[in-house]
Design a protein around this motif. Structure first.
Motif, PDB file in Angstrom:
ATOM      1  N   ALA A   1      10.818  -3.504 -10.730  1.00 29.78           N
ATOM      2  CA  ALA A   1      11.124  -4.934 -10.829  1.00 29.78           C
ATOM      3  C   ALA A   1       9.975  -5.673 -11.499  1.00 29.78           C
ATOM      4  O   ALA A   1       8.889  -5.122 -11.702  1.00 29.78           O
ATOM      5  CB  ALA A   1      11.384  -5.503  -9.441  1.00 29.78           C
ATOM      6  N   GLY A   2      10.251  -6.935 -11.792  1.00 38.01           N
ATOM      7  CA  GLY A   2       9.255  -7.801 -12.416  1.00 38.01           C
ATOM      8  C   GLY A   2       8.310  -8.389 -11.386  1.00 38.01           C
ATOM      9  O   GLY A   2       7.855  -7.720 -10.463  1.00 38.01           O
ATOM     10  N   GLU A   3       8.041  -9.671 -11.513  1.00 32.74           N
ATOM     11  CA  GLU A   3       7.098 -10.383 -10.645  1.00 32.74           C
ATOM     12  C   GLU A   3       7.740 -10.787  -9.315  1.00 32.74           C
ATOM     13  O   GLU A   3       8.942 -11.007  -9.239  1.00 32.74           O
ATOM     14  CB  GLU A   3       6.636 -11.669 -11.348  1.00 32.74           C
ATOM     15  N   ASN A   4       6.907 -10.868  -8.287  1.00 34.81           N
ATOM     16  CA  ASN A   4       7.259 -11.499  -7.008  1.00 34.81           C
ATOM     17  C   ASN A   4       8.421 -10.813  -6.282  1.00 34.81           C
ATOM     18  O   ASN A   4       9.265 -11.477  -5.683  1.00 34.81           O
ATOM     19  CB  ASN A   4       7.550 -12.983  -7.242  1.00 34.81           C
ATOM     20  N   PHE A   5       8.477  -9.502  -6.315  1.00 31.80           N
ATOM     21  CA  PHE A   5       9.558  -8.771  -5.649  1.00 31.80           C
ATOM     22  C   PHE A   5       9.439  -8.944  -4.133  1.00 31.80           C
ATOM     23  O   PHE A   5       8.362  -8.829  -3.571  1.00 31.80           O
ATOM     24  CB  PHE A   5       9.489  -7.280  -5.989  1.00 31.80           C
TER      25      PHE A   5
ATOM     26  N   ALA B   1      10.082   4.786  -3.953  1.00 27.63           N
ATOM     27  CA  ALA B   1       9.074   3.735  -4.063  1.00 27.63           C
ATOM     28  C   ALA B   1       9.678   2.533  -4.767  1.00 27.63           C
ATOM     29  O   ALA B   1      10.699   2.642  -5.448  1.00 27.63           O
ATOM     30  CB  ALA B   1       7.867   4.232  -4.855  1.00 27.63           C
ATOM     31  N   VAL B   2       9.015   1.400  -4.606  1.00 26.08           N
ATOM     32  CA  VAL B   2       9.322   0.206  -5.376  1.00 26.08           C
ATOM     33  C   VAL B   2       8.085  -0.075  -6.227  1.00 26.08           C
ATOM     34  O   VAL B   2       6.968  -0.135  -5.709  1.00 26.08           O
ATOM     35  CB  VAL B   2       9.637  -1.008  -4.481  1.00 26.08           C
ATOM     36  N   ILE B   3       8.309  -0.212  -7.523  1.00 24.94           N
ATOM     37  CA  ILE B   3       7.218  -0.514  -8.451  1.00 24.94           C
ATOM     38  C   ILE B   3       7.537  -1.865  -9.077  1.00 24.94           C
ATOM     39  O   ILE B   3       8.622  -2.061  -9.618  1.00 24.94           O
ATOM     40  CB  ILE B   3       7.108   0.554  -9.558  1.00 24.94           C
ATOM     41  N   ALA B   4       6.590  -2.795  -8.990  1.00 20.11           N
ATOM     42  CA  ALA B   4       6.801  -4.128  -9.547  1.00 20.11           C
ATOM     43  C   ALA B   4       5.509  -4.657 -10.149  1.00 20.11           C
ATOM     44  O   ALA B   4       4.426  -4.128  -9.885  1.00 20.11           O
ATOM     45  CB  ALA B   4       7.318  -5.072  -8.463  1.00 20.11           C
ATOM     46  N   LYS B   5       5.648  -5.717 -10.933  1.00 17.86           N
ATOM     47  CA  LYS B   5       4.466  -6.382 -11.485  1.00 17.86           C
ATOM     48  C   LYS B   5       3.675  -7.064 -10.368  1.00 17.86           C
ATOM     49  O   LYS B   5       2.449  -7.125 -10.424  1.00 17.86           O
ATOM     50  CB  LYS B   5       4.864  -7.394 -12.552  1.00 17.86           C
ATOM     51  N   SER B   6       4.386  -7.588  -9.358  1.00 21.09           N
ATOM     52  CA  SER B   6       3.743  -8.164  -8.184  1.00 21.09           C
ATOM     53  C   SER B   6       4.760  -8.235  -7.051  1.00 21.09           C
ATOM     54  O   SER B   6       5.971  -8.158  -7.282  1.00 21.09           O
ATOM     55  CB  SER B   6       3.168  -9.552  -8.483  1.00 21.09           C
TER      56      SER B   6
ATOM     57  N   ASN C   1       5.238  -5.263   5.048  1.00 19.32           N
ATOM     58  CA  ASN C   1       6.356  -4.667   5.795  1.00 19.32           C
ATOM     59  C   ASN C   1       6.696  -3.286   5.237  1.00 19.32           C
ATOM     60  O   ASN C   1       7.006  -2.362   5.996  1.00 19.32           O
ATOM     61  CB  ASN C   1       7.602  -5.556   5.742  1.00 19.32           C
ATOM     62  N   SER C   2       6.641  -3.145   3.918  1.00 21.30           N
ATOM     63  CA  SER C   2       6.960  -1.858   3.291  1.00 21.30           C
ATOM     64  C   SER C   2       5.964  -0.783   3.702  1.00 21.30           C
ATOM     65  O   SER C   2       6.350   0.323   4.087  1.00 21.30           O
ATOM     66  CB  SER C   2       6.982  -2.005   1.764  1.00 21.30           C
ATOM     67  N   ILE C   3       4.693  -1.097   3.619  1.00 17.66           N
ATOM     68  CA  ILE C   3       3.665  -0.133   4.043  1.00 17.66           C
ATOM     69  C   ILE C   3       3.861   0.207   5.523  1.00 17.66           C
ATOM     70  O   ILE C   3       3.793   1.373   5.918  1.00 17.66           O
ATOM     71  CB  ILE C   3       2.245  -0.690   3.791  1.00 17.66           C
ATOM     72  N   ASN C   4       4.134  -0.800   6.337  1.00 19.81           N
ATOM     73  CA  ASN C   4       4.293  -0.573   7.780  1.00 19.81           C
ATOM     74  C   ASN C   4       5.439   0.375   8.113  1.00 19.81           C
ATOM     75  O   ASN C   4       5.377   1.081   9.114  1.00 19.81           O
ATOM     76  CB  ASN C   4       4.493  -1.893   8.517  1.00 19.81           C
ATOM     77  N   ILE C   5       6.490   0.402   7.284  1.00 19.81           N
ATOM     78  CA  ILE C   5       7.608   1.312   7.575  1.00 19.81           C
ATOM     79  C   ILE C   5       7.527   2.600   6.764  1.00 19.81           C
ATOM     80  O   ILE C   5       8.379   3.464   6.869  1.00 19.81           O
ATOM     81  CB  ILE C   5       8.981   0.635   7.358  1.00 19.81           C
ATOM     82  N   GLY C   6       6.505   2.704   5.907  1.00 18.97           N
ATOM     83  CA  GLY C   6       6.313   3.941   5.150  1.00 18.97           C
ATOM     84  C   GLY C   6       6.995   3.983   3.798  1.00 18.97           C
ATOM     85  O   GLY C   6       7.235   5.062   3.262  1.00 18.97           O
ATOM     86  N   LEU C   7       7.292   2.821   3.215  1.00 19.90           N
ATOM     87  CA  LEU C   7       7.881   2.755   1.875  1.00 19.90           C
ATOM     88  C   LEU C   7       6.786   2.406   0.871  1.00 19.90           C
ATOM     89  O   LEU C   7       6.227   1.310   0.923  1.00 19.90           O
ATOM     90  CB  LEU C   7       8.983   1.689   1.816  1.00 19.90           C
ATOM     91  N   PRO C   8       6.458   3.293  -0.058  1.00 21.64           N
ATOM     92  CA  PRO C   8       5.419   2.980  -1.037  1.00 21.64           C
ATOM     93  C   PRO C   8       5.823   1.809  -1.937  1.00 21.64           C
ATOM     94  O   PRO C   8       6.925   1.776  -2.467  1.00 21.64           O
ATOM     95  CB  PRO C   8       5.299   4.267  -1.865  1.00 21.64           C
ATOM     96  N   VAL C   9       4.910   0.854  -2.073  1.00 28.03           N
ATOM     97  CA  VAL C   9       5.075  -0.281  -2.969  1.00 28.03           C
ATOM     98  C   VAL C   9       3.895  -0.243  -3.934  1.00 28.03           C
ATOM     99  O   VAL C   9       2.746  -0.225  -3.515  1.00 28.03           O
ATOM    100  CB  VAL C   9       5.161  -1.621  -2.216  1.00 28.03           C
ATOM    101  N   ILE C  10       4.198  -0.202  -5.215  1.00 25.80           N
ATOM    102  CA  ILE C  10       3.197   0.091  -6.223  1.00 25.80           C
ATOM    103  C   ILE C  10       3.195  -1.007  -7.268  1.00 25.80           C
ATOM    104  O   ILE C  10       4.253  -1.403  -7.766  1.00 25.80           O
ATOM    105  CB  ILE C  10       3.518   1.453  -6.882  1.00 25.80           C
ATOM    106  N   ILE C  11       2.015  -1.473  -7.602  1.00 25.98           N
ATOM    107  CA  ILE C  11       1.889  -2.498  -8.630  1.00 25.98           C
ATOM    108  C   ILE C  11       1.585  -1.831  -9.968  1.00 25.98           C
ATOM    109  O   ILE C  11       0.675  -1.012 -10.081  1.00 25.98           O
ATOM    110  CB  ILE C  11       0.782  -3.501  -8.266  1.00 25.98           C
TER     111      ILE C  11
END
Length: 158
Positions: free
Chosen positions: A54-58, A78-83, A91-101
Motif C-alpha cells: 500500500a501507499g501512505e498511512n495504511f 506481511a503488509v508493506i507500505a510507504k507509511s 497492533n500488527s506487531i503485537n499479533i505477529g503480523l510483519p509490517v514493513i516500511i
C-alpha cells in the motif's frame, strides 16, 4: 515468493474490516469480509504467503485490533507500505503480523506481481531488483518470531 495485492494511500481500518462485521463471533467469521469495500473477492483470492502493498498511512482510522488480525488469519505474510498509522503498526506487531516500511516498492510493483521479503537483511526482492525496507530491531523480530506479544510473554510459562 508471495503475490501482491496492491492498495492506495490512506486505507483505513474500516476499509480493512468494516465495523458491522465486528459483531461476528470471531476472527474466522470476520476474515471473509476483509477489504470488502475495495475488493469484494479479496478473501477468496488471497493465499497463504501473499503480501499486501500500500501507499501512505495504511491502517489509519480506528484502533481496532481486528484489522491486522483478519489479514493474519487469511495468511497474509506481511503488509508493506510507504507509511503506517501508528496504532495499526503496533497492533500488527503485537499479533505477529510483519509490517514493513518501503518508500520505493509501491511504485515498482503491480497488483498480482510476485515479491519476496528478507526481514533479517531488510530487503525486498522483486522480479527486477532488490529494494531496501524496514529491518526490525531484534526485540520486535523476536515478538514476530513467537507469533505475537502474548505468545512471546507466555513463552516461559507451562
Amino acid at each position: 515468493m508471495g503475490h501482491v495485492f496492491k492498495f492506495h494511500n490512506d486505507v483505513d481500518t474500516d476499509q480493512i474490516i468494516a465495523s458491522q462485521y465486528l459483531l461476528l463471533p470471531n476472527i474466522e467469521e470476520m476474515k471473509k469480509y476483509t477489504f470488502e469495500s475495495l475488493d469484494r473477492e479479496f478473501a477468496e483470492k488471497v493465499k497463504e504467503g501473499d503480501i499486501v502493498v500500500a501507499g501512505e498511512n495504511f491502517g489509519c482510522g480506528s484502533s481496532r485490533e481486528q484489522a491486522p488480525s483478519v489479514l493474519k488469519a487469511l495468511g497474509v505474510k506481511a503488509v508493506i507500505a510507504k507509511s503506517f498509522a501508528r496504532i495499526f503498526y503496533r497492533n500488527s506487531i503485537n499479533i505477529g503480523l510483519p509490517v514493513i516500511i518501503s518508500k520505493d516498492l509501491y511504485d515498482k510493483v503491480e497488483n498480482g506481481g510476485e515479491i519476496d521479503i528478507d526481514l533479517t537483511e531488510g530487503k525486498i526482492i522483486t522480479a527486477g531488483e532488490t529494494l531496501p525496507c524496514t529491518k526490525l530491531p531484534p526485540y520486535m523480530q523476536n515478538i514476530l518470531d513467537h507469533g505475537g506479544l502474548i505468545n512471546f510473554l507466555n513463552e516461559g510459562e507451562v
